[in-house]
Design a protein around this motif. Structure first.
Motif, PDB file in Angstrom:
ATOM      1  N   THR A 157      -3.226 -16.528 -26.506  1.00  0.00           N
ATOM      2  CA  THR A 157      -2.523 -16.519 -27.313  1.00  0.00           C
ATOM      3  C   THR A 157      -3.961 -16.389 -28.823  1.00  0.00           C
ATOM      4  O   THR A 157      -4.497 -16.663 -28.631  1.00  0.00           O
ATOM      5  CB  THR A 157      -1.468 -16.873 -27.953  1.00  0.00           C
ATOM      6  OG1 THR A 157      -2.131 -18.416 -28.470  1.00  0.00           O
ATOM      7  CG2 THR A 157      -0.482 -17.507 -27.141  1.00  0.00           C
ATOM      8  N   ALA A 158      -3.166 -15.525 -29.707  1.00  0.00           N
ATOM      9  CA  ALA A 158      -3.806 -14.821 -31.014  1.00  0.00           C
ATOM     10  C   ALA A 158      -3.481 -16.674 -31.877  1.00  0.00           C
ATOM     11  O   ALA A 158      -4.553 -16.465 -32.710  1.00  0.00           O
ATOM     12  CB  ALA A 158      -3.310 -13.851 -31.446  1.00  0.00           C
ATOM     13  N   THR A 159      -2.221 -16.457 -31.943  1.00  0.00           N
ATOM     14  CA  THR A 159      -2.512 -17.719 -32.870  1.00  0.00           C
ATOM     15  C   THR A 159      -2.248 -19.251 -32.467  1.00  0.00           C
ATOM     16  O   THR A 159      -2.314 -19.825 -33.169  1.00  0.00           O
ATOM     17  CB  THR A 159      -0.360 -17.104 -33.427  1.00  0.00           C
ATOM     18  OG1 THR A 159       0.229 -17.083 -32.557  1.00  0.00           O
ATOM     19  CG2 THR A 159      -1.325 -15.665 -34.166  1.00  0.00           C
ATOM     20  N   GLY A 160      -2.083 -19.098 -31.180  1.00  0.00           N
ATOM     21  CA  GLY A 160      -1.488 -20.727 -31.050  1.00  0.00           C
ATOM     22  C   GLY A 160      -0.406 -20.874 -30.139  1.00  0.00           C
ATOM     23  O   GLY A 160       0.512 -20.477 -30.798  1.00  0.00           O
ATOM     24  N   VAL A 161      -0.337 -22.239 -29.481  1.00  0.00           N
ATOM     25  CA  VAL A 161       0.397 -22.605 -28.780  1.00  0.00           C
ATOM     26  C   VAL A 161       0.820 -23.704 -29.948  1.00  0.00           C
ATOM     27  O   VAL A 161       0.130 -25.140 -29.206  1.00  0.00           O
ATOM     28  CB  VAL A 161       0.807 -23.620 -27.186  1.00  0.00           C
ATOM     29  CG1 VAL A 161       1.803 -23.469 -26.861  1.00  0.00           C
ATOM     30  CG2 VAL A 161       0.664 -21.463 -26.585  1.00  0.00           C
ATOM     31  N   SER A 162       2.108 -24.173 -30.263  1.00  0.00           N
ATOM     32  CA  SER A 162       2.284 -25.152 -31.352  1.00  0.00           C
ATOM     33  C   SER A 162       3.511 -25.324 -31.796  1.00  0.00           C
ATOM     34  O   SER A 162       4.448 -24.815 -31.760  1.00  0.00           O
ATOM     35  CB  SER A 162       1.404 -25.240 -32.188  1.00  0.00           C
ATOM     36  OG  SER A 162       1.632 -26.619 -33.109  1.00  0.00           O
ATOM     37  N   GLY A 163       4.005 -26.614 -32.233  1.00  0.00           N
ATOM     38  CA  GLY A 163       5.581 -27.231 -32.812  1.00  0.00           C
ATOM     39  C   GLY A 163       4.831 -26.931 -34.021  1.00  0.00           C
ATOM     40  O   GLY A 163       4.056 -26.315 -34.708  1.00  0.00           O
ATOM     41  N   LEU A 164       5.925 -27.529 -34.655  1.00  0.00           N
ATOM     42  CA  LEU A 164       5.435 -27.578 -36.196  1.00  0.00           C
ATOM     43  C   LEU A 164       4.288 -28.586 -36.879  1.00  0.00           C
ATOM     44  O   LEU A 164       4.096 -28.351 -37.314  1.00  0.00           O
ATOM     45  CB  LEU A 164       7.016 -29.318 -36.785  1.00  0.00           C
ATOM     46  CG  LEU A 164       8.007 -28.272 -36.799  1.00  0.00           C
ATOM     47  CD1 LEU A 164       9.392 -28.653 -37.145  1.00  0.00           C
ATOM     48  CD2 LEU A 164       7.721 -26.649 -37.333  1.00  0.00           C
ATOM     49  N   THR A 165       4.237 -29.701 -35.996  1.00  0.00           N
ATOM     50  CA  THR A 165       2.401 -30.051 -36.095  1.00  0.00           C
ATOM     51  C   THR A 165       1.631 -30.125 -34.634  1.00  0.00           C
ATOM     52  O   THR A 165       2.217 -29.900 -33.555  1.00  0.00           O
ATOM     53  CB  THR A 165       2.777 -32.170 -36.632  1.00  0.00           C
ATOM     54  OG1 THR A 165       3.316 -32.572 -34.955  1.00  0.00           O
ATOM     55  CG2 THR A 165       3.589 -31.689 -37.721  1.00  0.00           C
ATOM     56  N   ALA A 179       5.314 -28.818 -27.198  1.00  0.00           N
ATOM     57  CA  ALA A 179       5.609 -27.094 -27.459  1.00  0.00           C
ATOM     58  C   ALA A 179       5.440 -26.535 -25.917  1.00  0.00           C
ATOM     59  O   ALA A 179       5.054 -24.831 -26.031  1.00  0.00           O
ATOM     60  CB  ALA A 179       4.230 -26.518 -28.077  1.00  0.00           C
ATOM     61  N   LEU A 180       5.956 -27.380 -25.399  1.00  0.00           N
ATOM     62  CA  LEU A 180       5.476 -27.121 -23.721  1.00  0.00           C
ATOM     63  C   LEU A 180       6.860 -27.761 -22.938  1.00  0.00           C
ATOM     64  O   LEU A 180       6.165 -29.170 -23.092  1.00  0.00           O
ATOM     65  CB  LEU A 180       3.427 -27.131 -23.655  1.00  0.00           C
ATOM     66  CG  LEU A 180       3.432 -27.310 -21.339  1.00  0.00           C
ATOM     67  CD1 LEU A 180       4.298 -25.427 -21.356  1.00  0.00           C
ATOM     68  CD2 LEU A 180       2.395 -27.191 -21.326  1.00  0.00           C
TER      69      LEU A 180
END
Length: 205
Positions: free
Chosen positions: A176-184, A189-190
């Motif tokens: 991904t260009a922006t990343g796999v992540s939740g709020l922090t 996130a997975l």
């Protein structure tokens, strides 16, 4: 897959809330007065135990709550951070993220999170292979128990990777260009469906 375990606060104390996944009806509220705050509850494959990470005395360790015996058991008890437990399909191991292999308690130098597994019956902890210079979080088992999916920020952006446990080899699943992540960075996130093997993840917008 019929019930959800949700961290909650009841009467100012940490609690586990069990909810019917279809109706949303509250089935059970379990108060845990010995726990400061709990995170990331995870069901055992047989549905009898819920593992979670929790803060007690300012430290974060792993715990397991036996639903049949109404008893909480501490799985780790040290100064290291143990987070995001995930049961193996056979229930004989719990994967989690920890800094126990990288943090220097003597110098108070906090290290990166890596993956480990613990035998819930014997308490034996094993370090899992890692990608050097990267943070590893959010482990999730493949349905066959042969692989672990997880998030790693190798290269500066968090993506989903797969670890082949037998071979010790890594495979990059997303790019991904922006990343796999939740709020922090430590937000879940997975997730991997235990039977279908479908993988769901959150992409930063």
């Amino acid at each position: 897959g019929r019930r959800l375990a949700i961290p909650a606060v009841k009467n100012g104390r940490a609690a586990l809330l069990l909810v019917d996944a279809e109706s949303g009806e509250r089935q059970r509220e379990i108060e845990l007065p010995e726990i400061g705050e709990l995170f990331n509850p995870a069901w055992s494959p047989d549905g009898r135990t819920i593992a979670f990470s929790a803060i007690v005395g300012g430290l974060t360790d792993l715990f397991a709550y036996d639903l049949e015996r109404d008893r909480v058991r501490r799985l780790t008890d040290d100064a290291f951070a143990d987070l995001q437990p995930a049961w193996s399909p056979r229930g004989d191991a719990i994967a989690f993220a920890t800094d126990r292999f990288t943090t220097n308690s003597a110098t108070s130098r906090i290290g990166e999170l890596r993956l480990a597994s613990i035998d819930p019956a014997k308490g034996r902890i094993e370090a899992l292979p890692h990608l050097a210079g990267a943070r590893h979080t959010n482990p999730q088992w493949a349905p066959d128990g042969a692989s672990l999916y997880f998030l790693s920020d190798r290269g500066g952006v968090a993506d989903v990777y797969r670890l082949d446990l037998a071979a010790g080899s890594f495979f990059k699943v997303t790019n991904t260009a922006t990343g796999v992540s939740g709020l922090t960075p430590l937000s879940p996130a997975l997730s991997v469906a235990s039977s279908a093997g479908t993988l769901a993840y959150v992409v930063v917008g």
